[in-house]
Design a protein around this motif. Structure first.
Motif, short mmCIF file in Angstrom:
data_model
loop_
_atom_site.label_atom_id
_atom_site.label_comp_id
_atom_site.label_asym_id
_atom_site.label_seq_id
_atom_site.Cartn_x
_atom_site.Cartn_y
_atom_site.Cartn_z
N LYS A 106 52.71 31.12 55.82
CA LYS A 106 51.87 31.24 57.00
C LYS A 106 52.56 32.09 58.07
CE LYS A 106 49.74 26.68 56.28
NZ LYS A 106 48.51 27.25 55.70
N GLU A 110 49.57 31.23 63.07
CA GLU A 110 48.82 30.28 62.25
C GLU A 110 49.49 28.92 62.28
OE1 GLU A 110 47.26 29.94 57.59
OE2 GLU A 110 48.61 31.56 58.20
N THR A 132 44.83 35.45 61.39
CA THR A 132 45.29 34.29 60.62
C THR A 132 45.12 33.01 61.42
OG1 THR A 132 47.56 34.70 61.40
CG2 THR A 132 46.95 35.59 59.25
N ALA A 133 45.33 33.09 62.73
CA ALA A 133 45.13 31.92 63.59
C ALA A 133 43.66 31.54 63.63
CB ALA A 133 45.66 32.20 64.99
N ALA A 136 42.73 29.86 60.35
CA ALA A 136 43.23 28.48 60.34
C ALA A 136 42.38 27.58 61.21
CB ALA A 136 44.69 28.47 60.81
#
Length: 207
Positions: A106, A110, A132-133, A136
């Motif tokens: 990760k 994230e 990516t955050a 998530a």
């Protein structure tokens, strides 16, 4: 409080209003779009912004009740800290600060986002940098019994950006989303700042 306190801001907004013309946006949506354009000098955002039904009202109520604000990176956090201090002093956190080291497989943002979610699941989330955050966050929201007050989905770039925004679009959560590859920390900060002004003026109407 008004968005037009400074003469240069007043002049800039007047130019934006003149060049924008008529838009299929209500008054509050227009105020947010105008602030984003002011921050970016990019009029395309007027057509890229998507507001889910009730999203602005949900955010305003949450901000007025001192709801925490979680950003993905410090650039977004710093971009709204001044307005937070002038209005409701909401607790303000950057997810990346919660992850000195990323979890295996990760990114730091994230990882930090997941840790913020554990503490503040009903926060206002503003993602302006890290897809990516946002991915998530979308996974968390999909199974959450109570959704966040608002998700601002405005990451910028080429890798996983469109995918993260499509994932957000599929969720029944209050959201303000920037379609396509455009976005960025200034955009996410501008959206939250506009919401803070709207929330403040809602409680302090002009005489």
């Amino acid at each position: 409080m008004t968005e037009l306190d400074h003469p240069i801001t007043h002049q800039s907004f007047a130019i934006i209003d003149r060049e924008l013309g008529e838009l299929p946006l209500n008054e509050k949506e227009f105020a947010i779009a105008r602030r984003v354009i002011h921050a970016t000098a990019d009029f395309e955002f007027a057509s890229l912004l998507h507001f889910s039904p009730g999203s602005i009202e949900s955010a305003i109520a949450a901000l007025q009740n001192s709801c925490p604000i979680v950003t993905d990176v410090n650039m977004v956090k710093h971009g709204i800290a001044g307005m937070v201090a002038k209005t409701f002093n909401n607790p303000l956190f950057a997810a990346i600060d919660f992850a000195a080291e990323p979890l295996p497989g990760k990114t730091r943002t994230e990882t930090g986002l997941l840790r913020c979610w554990e503490r503040y699941p009903q926060a206002v989330y503003a993602i302006g940098n890290a897809p990516t955050a946002l991915l998530a966050l979308c996974k968390c929201c999909a199974t959450a019994p109570v959704p966040p007050a608002l998700v601002v989905g405005a990451p910028v770039g080429f890798v996983s950006v469109i995918e993260s925004k499509k994932a957000l679009a599929q969720l029944p959560v209050a959201q303000i989303r920037v379609e396509g590859r455009k976005g960025g920390s200034p955009v996410a900060a501008a959206i939250v700042n506009a919401l803070l002004v709207l929330a403040w003026n809602d409680l302090n109407p002009k005489l």
